[in-house]
Design a protein around this motif. Structure first.
Motif, mmCIF file in Angstrom:
data_model
loop_
_atom_site.group_PDB
_atom_site.id
_atom_site.type_symbol
_atom_site.label_atom_id
_atom_site.label_comp_id
_atom_site.label_asym_id
_atom_site.label_seq_id
_atom_site.Cartn_x
_atom_site.Cartn_y
_atom_site.Cartn_z
ATOM 1 N N GLU A 12 6.923 12.357 0.401
ATOM 2 C CA GLU A 12 6.872 13.020 -1.606
ATOM 3 C C GLU A 12 6.403 11.440 -2.425
ATOM 4 N N TYR A 13 6.515 10.640 -1.748
ATOM 5 C CA TYR A 13 6.170 9.288 -2.596
ATOM 6 C C TYR A 13 5.175 8.550 -1.888
ATOM 7 N N SER A 14 4.192 8.912 -1.147
ATOM 8 C CA SER A 14 4.104 7.964 0.347
ATOM 9 C C SER A 14 2.518 7.204 -0.465
ATOM 10 N N GLU A 15 2.441 6.854 -1.643
ATOM 11 C CA GLU A 15 1.332 5.518 -2.033
ATOM 12 C C GLU A 15 1.473 4.712 -1.865
ATOM 13 N N ARG A 16 2.689 3.832 -1.928
ATOM 14 C CA ARG A 16 3.422 2.734 -1.159
ATOM 15 C C ARG A 16 3.300 2.755 0.160
ATOM 16 N N TYR A 17 3.386 3.925 0.398
ATOM 17 C CA TYR A 17 3.547 3.654 1.730
ATOM 18 C C TYR A 17 1.844 3.847 3.244
ATOM 19 N N THR A 18 1.371 4.662 2.430
ATOM 20 C CA THR A 18 -0.508 4.799 2.430
ATOM 21 C C THR A 18 -1.357 2.823 2.121
ATOM 22 N N LEU A 23 -2.961 -2.207 3.813
ATOM 23 C CA LEU A 23 -2.628 -3.443 4.408
ATOM 24 C C LEU A 23 -2.565 -4.192 5.142
ATOM 25 N N LEU A 24 -1.761 -3.269 6.487
ATOM 26 C CA LEU A 24 -1.231 -3.912 7.500
ATOM 27 C C LEU A 24 -2.389 -4.206 8.256
ATOM 28 N N ASN A 25 -3.608 -2.431 7.996
ATOM 29 C CA ASN A 25 -4.238 -2.311 8.423
ATOM 30 C C ASN A 25 -6.026 -3.283 8.855
ATOM 31 N N SER A 26 -5.803 -3.712 7.373
ATOM 32 C CA SER A 26 -7.298 -4.485 6.711
ATOM 33 C C SER A 26 -6.830 -6.389 6.844
#
Length: 131
Positions: A12-18, A23-26
């Motif tokens: 429901e609040y996935s923007e921080r997860y995304t 961040l980790l992928n970059s």
């Protein structure tokens, strides 16, 4: 060797997860495997007990559990469950304060092995330090 990570989240609040995943992928020279369930594989229609077991299965193999403290107020029961289970089986917990946050919920300060600000280097260094 790649770090196995579970990032606490709610669809429901996935923007921080995304944002955390991006961040980790970059981050160069940081290999990791995401043990969190992606949105297209969300556990719909499960009982609370079934969902708890699925979360346990996701947390057991990881090197570190990441808790984004900004989601605490909306999902504290599930986040507390994830932190408690991680602590119970000896998995380190990294608390992350969202950008601009001045305070961290007391439960995260107590339950996390380390708490860092939302900054790529702080997060990666925290993961490496505690896992």
């Amino acid at each position: 060797m790649a770090k196995r990570l579970f990032i606490s989240h709610s669809w429901e609040y996935s923007e921080r997860y995304t944002s955390m995943v991006s961040l980790l992928n970059s981050r160069k020279y940081f290999d990791w495997v995401n043990y969190s369930v992606p949105v297209d594989k969300a556990f719909e229609g499960m009982t609370r007990a079934q969902l708890q077991e699925q979360l346990r299965n996701q947390i057991r193999p990881v090197n570190c559990v990441i808790i984004i403290s900004g989601m605490w107020f909306n999902h504290s029961d599930w986040i507390q469950f994830e932190m408690d289970f991680a602590n119970q089986i000896g998995k380190p917990v990294l608390g992350v304060r969202p950008r601009g946050a001045k305070k961290t919920p007391v439960a995260i300060e107590v339950g996390a092995d380390k708490t860092v600000n939302w900054n790529t280097e702080s997060i990666v260094d925290g993961i490496r330090e505690i896992s």
